[in-house]
Design an enzyme around this catalytic site. Structure first.
Site, short mmCIF file in Angstrom:
data_model
loop_
_atom_site.label_atom_id
_atom_site.label_comp_id
_atom_site.label_asym_id
_atom_site.label_seq_id
_atom_site.Cartn_x
_atom_site.Cartn_y
_atom_site.Cartn_z
CD GLU A 199 3.51 -1.01 7.44
OE1 GLU A 199 3.90 -0.90 8.61
OE2 GLU A 199 3.55 -0.08 6.61
CG ASP B 290 -0.24 -0.18 2.54
OD1 ASP B 290 0.82 -0.84 2.56
OD2 ASP B 290 -0.73 0.35 3.56
#
Length: 395
Positions: free
Chosen positions: A136, A78
């Site tokens: 994350e 991400d």
């Protein structure tokens, strides 16, 4: 094996191309749909059978020709809510979204590792599990859903890497115990009694109380924590009032606590409660503290960290394989480490000669792309060493 270095050189251009693609088209936590699709396509083209996991994550398995252990390799995928200002042709095309932490490189390296290991299948012992983890950057993170959906089923050990700007490209950094801290956050809301700025005696000034709290909280680490212990308390936001002649009735403080043990965490939050309570009582204000406990600390398994270091020596040389002090940043890789033994290593990306000097989470963050080859090689070597090991891996 020299063949590993040769295969990574063969795949290097594709790894760089993938990293630039992900950098150009970043996606926020839990929104990595196009990233997920590209990963699925790349792994399927290798003859693997990847499938979706944890919403926008991907998992795939490679079975080696020889018996051995099952080793998982994890990459986070991400991006951050940040405007990209790197000024390169691959600058983000998504307004307000940017890969300013290196996850684009992590994703590309793990695909590169998969390409390399597929070609080494006849020499590969055991099984390699490729984990592409979403979210994350956004608490509560994507590692827990990955685990809940079986990402670590039958896994003997897990490894992960993080591109790290403060280390020079061509080096790695690892700790044999504490690696990254537990990141907790808090919000303190102070309620006073507002009024006219010309008549402060009629008020309970929440802004003034908040200022005293900020100053006092910063004594916790210096006066209540053992100087040989590691802990951080920082205030990142202080909001109170809107105009020049009105004393505000509310102040809100938002901050973070970083630590490695529950004992230290408890001391910090207990003292926080005592300090805020005492100052508010003296001023006639009331308060509320909201605590958000984050991921556990990343504590490396010494045995696996040693294997990681040996793989780095083979890749970069002993002089460039550094033993580093722990850092106070947090990472949900720790969630995996609570379940199976594993280790996390930093791959240096800084390069002053190339102007790559900006830290993680900075709008101008970029990496020396040579680090992609180094990180991929270290992951491949470590995974192969662990999967063929006869030693018992213990948490």
């Amino acid at each position: 094996m020299q063949i590993i270095k040769g295969l990574i050189e063969k795949h290097y251009d594709s790894i760089v191309s993938l990293r630039r693609h992900f950098h150009t088209y970043p996606e926020l936590s839990a929104q990595e749909y196009n990233t997920q699709q590209r990963i699925l396509e790349e792994l399927s083209a290798l003859g693997l059978a990847p499938h979706k996991i944890a919403g926008t994550g991907v998992i795939a398995k490679l079975q080696g020709a020889l018996p051995g252990k099952t080793i998982a390799i994890r990459a986070d995928i991400d991006a951050l809510e940040l405007q990209d200002e790197c000024g390169k042709p691959y600058q983000s095309q998504t307004p307000g979204v940017c890969h300013a932490c290196g996850h684009d490189g992590h994703t590309a390296m793990l695909i590169g590792a998969a390409k390399t290991l597929v070609e080494l299948k006849d020499r590969l012992a055991g099984t390699i599990i490729f984990l592409f983890q979403p979210s994350e950057e956004c608490f509560p993170g994507g590692a827990a859903p990955m685990v809940e959906e079986g990402a670590l089923a039958d896994v003997d050990a897990i490894i992960g890497t993080h591109l790290w700007q403060s280390l020079s490209s061509g080096t790695s950094g690892i700790s044999y115990n504490r690696m990254m801290a537990s990141p907790d956050s808090f919000t303190i809301t102070i309620k006073g009694r507002g009024g006219h700025g010309s008549m402060p005696h009629q008020t309970v000034d929440a802004l003034l109380v908040g200022a005293q709290v900020v100053t006092a909280l910063h004594t916790i680490i210096s006066r209540n924590i053992d100087p040989l212990e590691q802990a951080v308390l920082s205030i990142g936001s202080f909001k109170s009032g809107d105009t020049f002649n009105i004393i505000p009735d509310t102040a809100t403080l938002i901050g973070t606590v970083r630590s490695f043990t529950m004992e230290i965490k408890k001391i910090v939050f207990d003292r926080m409660e005592q300090i805020v309570s005492g100052i508010c009582l003296a001023a006639g204000a009331t308060f509320q503290i909201e605590k958000n406990l984050g991921f556990p600390p990343v504590i490396n398994n010494p045995q696996i960290a040693e294997v990681f270091a040996n793989a780095s020596v083979e890749t970069l040389g002993a002089e460039n394989t550094l033993t580093i002090d722990p850092v106070m940043g947090g990472e949900d890789f720790s969630v995996y480490l609570e379940k199976v033994p594993g280790a996390f290593i930093f791959i240096g990306t800084g390069n002053k000669d190339k102007g790559i000097i900006y830290p993680q989470h900075h709008p101008k963050f970029d990496i020396d792309e040579k680090a992609l080859a180094y990180g991929t090689e270290i992951m491949v070597r470590t995974a192969m060493k662990l999967s063929s090991s006869n030693e018992n891996l213990k948490r």
